[in-house]
Scaffold this motif. Structure first.
Motif, PDB file in Angstrom:
ATOM      1  N   ALA A 158       0.844  -1.201   0.000  1.00 15.80           N
ATOM      2  CA  ALA A 158       0.000   0.000   0.000  1.00 15.80           C
ATOM      3  C   ALA A 158       0.882   1.256   0.000  1.00 15.80           C
ATOM      4  O   ALA A 158       0.604   2.224  -0.723  1.00 15.80           O
ATOM      5  CB  ALA A 158      -0.920  -0.011   1.221  1.00 15.80           C
ATOM      6  N   CYS A 159       1.973   1.232   0.780  1.00 18.13           N
ATOM      7  CA  CYS A 159       2.881   2.390   0.815  1.00 18.13           C
ATOM      8  C   CYS A 159       3.570   2.571  -0.533  1.00 18.13           C
ATOM      9  O   CYS A 159       3.721   3.685  -1.024  1.00 18.13           O
ATOM     10  CB  CYS A 159       3.917   2.228   1.918  1.00 18.13           C
ATOM     11  SG  CYS A 159       3.228   2.435   3.561  1.00 18.13           S
ATOM     12  N   GLN A 160       3.997   1.452  -1.142  1.00 16.13           N
ATOM     13  CA  GLN A 160       4.680   1.572  -2.439  1.00 16.13           C
ATOM     14  C   GLN A 160       3.740   2.127  -3.510  1.00 16.13           C
ATOM     15  O   GLN A 160       4.158   2.874  -4.381  1.00 16.13           O
ATOM     16  CB  GLN A 160       5.234   0.216  -2.868  1.00 16.13           C
ATOM     17  CG  GLN A 160       6.422  -0.214  -2.014  1.00 16.13           C
ATOM     18  CD  GLN A 160       6.940  -1.578  -2.407  1.00 16.13           C
ATOM     19  OE1 GLN A 160       7.575  -1.733  -3.445  1.00 16.13           O
ATOM     20  NE2 GLN A 160       6.660  -2.568  -1.589  1.00 16.13           N
ATOM     21  N   PHE A 161       2.462   1.759  -3.441  1.00 15.06           N
ATOM     22  CA  PHE A 161       1.490   2.287  -4.389  1.00 15.06           C
ATOM     23  C   PHE A 161       1.069   3.724  -4.052  1.00 15.06           C
ATOM     24  O   PHE A 161       0.414   4.373  -4.849  1.00 15.06           O
ATOM     25  CB  PHE A 161       0.223   1.414  -4.404  1.00 15.06           C
ATOM     26  CG  PHE A 161       0.341   0.175  -5.235  1.00 15.06           C
ATOM     27  CD1 PHE A 161       0.599   0.263  -6.604  1.00 15.06           C
ATOM     28  CD2 PHE A 161       0.182  -1.079  -4.658  1.00 15.06           C
ATOM     29  CE1 PHE A 161       0.683  -0.888  -7.380  1.00 15.06           C
ATOM     30  CE2 PHE A 161       0.272  -2.232  -5.436  1.00 15.06           C
ATOM     31  CZ  PHE A 161       0.526  -2.134  -6.796  1.00 15.06           C
ATOM     32  N   GLY A 162       1.385   4.180  -2.852  1.00 14.14           N
ATOM     33  CA  GLY A 162       0.919   5.509  -2.432  1.00 14.14           C
ATOM     34  C   GLY A 162      -0.573   5.504  -2.137  1.00 14.14           C
ATOM     35  O   GLY A 162      -1.258   6.525  -2.302  1.00 14.14           O
ATOM     36  N   LEU A 163      -1.098   4.351  -1.671  1.00 16.27           N
ATOM     37  CA  LEU A 163      -2.540   4.222  -1.441  1.00 16.27           C
ATOM     38  C   LEU A 163      -3.039   5.185  -0.354  1.00 16.27           C
ATOM     39  O   LEU A 163      -4.105   5.797  -0.494  1.00 16.27           O
ATOM     40  CB  LEU A 163      -2.868   2.769  -1.049  1.00 16.27           C
ATOM     41  CG  LEU A 163      -4.319   2.469  -0.676  1.00 16.27           C
ATOM     42  CD1 LEU A 163      -5.271   2.770  -1.844  1.00 16.27           C
ATOM     43  CD2 LEU A 163      -4.473   0.998  -0.257  1.00 16.27           C
ATOM     44  N   PHE A 164      -2.247   5.324   0.730  1.00 21.29           N
ATOM     45  CA  PHE A 164      -2.734   6.168   1.834  1.00 21.29           C
ATOM     46  C   PHE A 164      -2.687   7.651   1.441  1.00 21.29           C
ATOM     47  O   PHE A 164      -3.540   8.428   1.853  1.00 21.29           O
ATOM     48  CB  PHE A 164      -1.926   5.899   3.111  1.00 21.29           C
ATOM     49  CG  PHE A 164      -1.919   4.431   3.483  1.00 21.29           C
ATOM     50  CD1 PHE A 164      -3.109   3.750   3.673  1.00 21.29           C
ATOM     51  CD2 PHE A 164      -0.721   3.728   3.600  1.00 21.29           C
ATOM     52  CE1 PHE A 164      -3.114   2.390   3.986  1.00 21.29           C
ATOM     53  CE2 PHE A 164      -0.715   2.378   3.925  1.00 21.29           C
ATOM     54  CZ  PHE A 164      -1.911   1.704   4.110  1.00 21.29           C
ATOM     55  N   GLU A 165      -1.684   7.996   0.634  1.00 25.21           N
ATOM     56  CA  GLU A 165      -1.649   9.384   0.154  1.00 25.21           C
ATOM     57  C   GLU A 165      -2.835   9.640  -0.777  1.00 25.21           C
ATOM     58  O   GLU A 165      -3.464  10.693  -0.732  1.00 25.21           O
ATOM     59  CB  GLU A 165      -0.342   9.643  -0.601  1.00 25.21           C
ATOM     60  CG  GLU A 165       0.853   9.729   0.325  1.00 25.21           C
ATOM     61  CD  GLU A 165       2.152   9.566  -0.435  1.00 25.21           C
ATOM     62  OE1 GLU A 165       2.386   8.475  -1.001  1.00 25.21           O
ATOM     63  OE2 GLU A 165       2.909  10.533  -0.477  1.00 25.21           O
ATOM     64  N   LEU A 166      -3.118   8.646  -1.633  1.00 29.09           N
ATOM     65  CA  LEU A 166      -4.257   8.764  -2.555  1.00 29.09           C
ATOM     66  C   LEU A 166      -5.555   8.986  -1.774  1.00 29.09           C
ATOM     67  O   LEU A 166      -6.333   9.904  -2.088  1.00 29.09           O
ATOM     68  CB  LEU A 166      -4.354   7.476  -3.403  1.00 29.09           C
ATOM     69  CG  LEU A 166      -5.598   7.328  -4.272  1.00 29.09           C
ATOM     70  CD1 LEU A 166      -5.630   8.387  -5.373  1.00 29.09           C
ATOM     71  CD2 LEU A 166      -5.650   5.925  -4.904  1.00 29.09           C
ATOM     72  N   LEU A 167      -5.770   8.151  -0.732  1.00 26.62           N
ATOM     73  CA  LEU A 167      -7.015   8.283   0.021  1.00 26.62           C
ATOM     74  C   LEU A 167      -7.006   9.535   0.909  1.00 26.62           C
ATOM     75  O   LEU A 167      -8.067  10.020   1.297  1.00 26.62           O
ATOM     76  CB  LEU A 167      -7.275   7.027   0.855  1.00 26.62           C
ATOM     77  CG  LEU A 167      -7.657   5.812  -0.002  1.00 26.62           C
ATOM     78  CD1 LEU A 167      -7.754   4.551   0.854  1.00 26.62           C
ATOM     79  CD2 LEU A 167      -8.969   6.036  -0.733  1.00 26.62           C
ATOM     80  N   GLY A 168      -5.806  10.045   1.204  1.00 23.94           N
ATOM     81  CA  GLY A 168      -5.730  11.337   1.896  1.00 23.94           C
ATOM     82  C   GLY A 168      -6.230  12.450   0.980  1.00 23.94           C
ATOM     83  O   GLY A 168      -6.924  13.366   1.412  1.00 23.94           O
ATOM     84  N   ARG A 169      -5.873  12.346  -0.308  1.00 25.47           N
ATOM     85  CA  ARG A 169      -6.296  13.368  -1.286  1.00 25.47           C
ATOM     86  C   ARG A 169      -7.737  13.174  -1.717  1.00 25.47           C
ATOM     87  O   ARG A 169      -8.463  14.127  -1.948  1.00 25.47           O
ATOM     88  CB  ARG A 169      -5.417  13.273  -2.549  1.00 25.47           C
ATOM     89  CG  ARG A 169      -4.012  13.835  -2.423  1.00 25.47           C
ATOM     90  CD  ARG A 169      -3.370  13.973  -3.807  1.00 25.47           C
ATOM     91  NE  ARG A 169      -3.419  12.765  -4.609  1.00 25.47           N
ATOM     92  CZ  ARG A 169      -2.529  11.758  -4.566  1.00 25.47           C
ATOM     93  NH1 ARG A 169      -1.525  11.841  -3.722  1.00 25.47           N
ATOM     94  NH2 ARG A 169      -2.640  10.714  -5.349  1.00 25.47           N
TER      95      ARG A 169
END
Ligand SMILES: C[S@@+](CC[C@H](N)C(=O)[O-])C[C@H]1O[C@@H](n2cnc3c(N)ncnc32)[C@H](O)[C@@H]1O
Length: 349
Positions: free
Chosen positions: A32-43
């Motif tokens: 999830a971190c490598q995909f940037g999933l949490f940043e995506l869901l933050g945005r």
């Protein structure tokens, strides 16, 4: 089975389930971190599985698996068909060089594969994990990182994130008003040194670290305008004597890397490098004197054995006080700082 017999076959797995599933959970987190999933869901909070798959550039079926694992691990919250970060994953949505985000690439890129060799490392009392999984000829992780700048950056980002938290607290809890020149052994990329130098404007600091790291440290020191008071020298603390002329020695996250014999040798070198009245500071993850924990001491002890050096562990506070006392330092106190760190202080008799 009769009515009076109790079936323990399913119950007995429950207490172990967390341990069995730990490595899957970490891989969900890391992916999830490598995909940037949490940043995506933050945005874009509340996007659907289909939208997540599109944004990550993967097919919907693997996205479904990723979302299932992250949701079951408490990293995501699902409301109807929409996904959101949770308080656990929110800190991973930004500030990738800080705690806790900086730990994820360190665990994934440096520790994960080598830790497979823990059993063999225990049997051989050697860092079999490093030897099997990280290319290079050096017997320690630090020497091998010097040949791999990308991994060296991952390591120092993680180390810097831990040390920043500790240093921010240390600057006010260590009284350096009477210290004129601090020797920072294994000072890394100068996180502790630059914090201390800014807090104590009279203080000179010499960092001693391996040449590739000393170079990085000097670049950082120059960029912060501190080169007139802080400098890093490249040396190997086992081959070279410590620089003389200092009236305090700091071992910051350093002695836990090495064996008991080498720690005695290093603290004795510190004692030879300073005069009577000089201070000693040992900053290290805390281990309880009765050797019952905490978790971080257990995890790091496995890491030092299997990967970092093949010989270290998180030692108890009492051991440091004994080793220091053997070579002429008197223990003067213990401080709890940062996230699970402690500082043992002493003064040369
Ligand atoms: C765990 S890091 C600690 C860095 C820093 N003191 C901190 O608290 O952030 C250990 C440091 O020891 C350095 N080191 C390892 N072996 C060394 C050696 N033989 N001589 C000098 N430095 C060494 C590494 O390069 C690394 O920067």
């Amino acid at each position: 089975m009769s009515d009076t017999q109790i079936d323990t076959s399913t119950n007995s797995i429950e207490p172990l389930r967390e341990l069995f599933y730990g490595h899957y959970r970490f891989q969900y987190l890391s992916a999830a971190c490598q995909f940037g999933l949490f940043e995506l869901l933050g945005r874009e909070p509340g996007i659907t599985r289909k939208e997540v798959a599109e944004r990550l550039g993967i097919q919907e079926q693997p996205a479904r698996i990723l979302l299932l694992g992250c949701t079951s691990a408490g990293l995501l919250r699902k409301e109807e068909d929409r996904y959101f970060n949770t308080p656990v994953s929110e800190p991973l949505a930004g500030k990738l060089d800080d705690i806790p985000a900086a730990f994820v690439p360190w665990e994934q890129q440096i520790n994960y594969r080598p830790m497979f060799w823990f059993y063999e490392s225990l049997k051989e009392y050697s860092n079999v994990g490093l030897q099997r999984e990280i290319p290079g000829a050096s017997p320690t992780l630090y020497g091998r990182l010097a040949e791999d700048p990308a991994k060296e950056t991952v390591f120092h980002n993680m180390m810097g994130s831990v040390s920043r938290v500790m240093a921010e607290e240390l600057v006010d809890r260590l009284d350096l008003s009477k210290v004129t020149h601090l020797l920072d052994i294994g000072g890394g990329t100068a996180v502790n040194a630059t914090h201390l130098a800014r807090r104590w404007p009279h203080l000179q600091i010499t960092i001693a670290d391996l040449p590739t790291v000393a170079e990085r440290a000097n670049e950082k020191i120059a960029s912060l305008g501190l080169s007139d008071r802080v400098r890093a020298v490249g040396l190997d603390v086992f081959k070279d004597e410590f620089p003389k002329g200092c009236d305090a020695v700091l071992f910051g996250h350093f002695l836990e890397i090495w064996s008991i014999e080498r720690n005695r040798e290093l603290i004795a070198k510190a004692a030879r490098a300073v005069e009577s009245g000089a201070s000693l500071f040992v900053a290290t993850p805390e281990a309880y004197d009765d050797e019952t924990g905490p978790d971080v001491a257990a995890a790091l002890s496995a890491y030092f054995l299997t990967i970092a050096s093949g010989e270290g562990m998180v030692y108890t506070m009492r051991e440091y006080e004994e080793w220091a006392s053997e070579v002429g330092f008197e223990a003067t106190g213990r401080l709890s700082v940062g996230i699970g760190d402690a500082v043992i202080t002493g003064v040369k008799r």
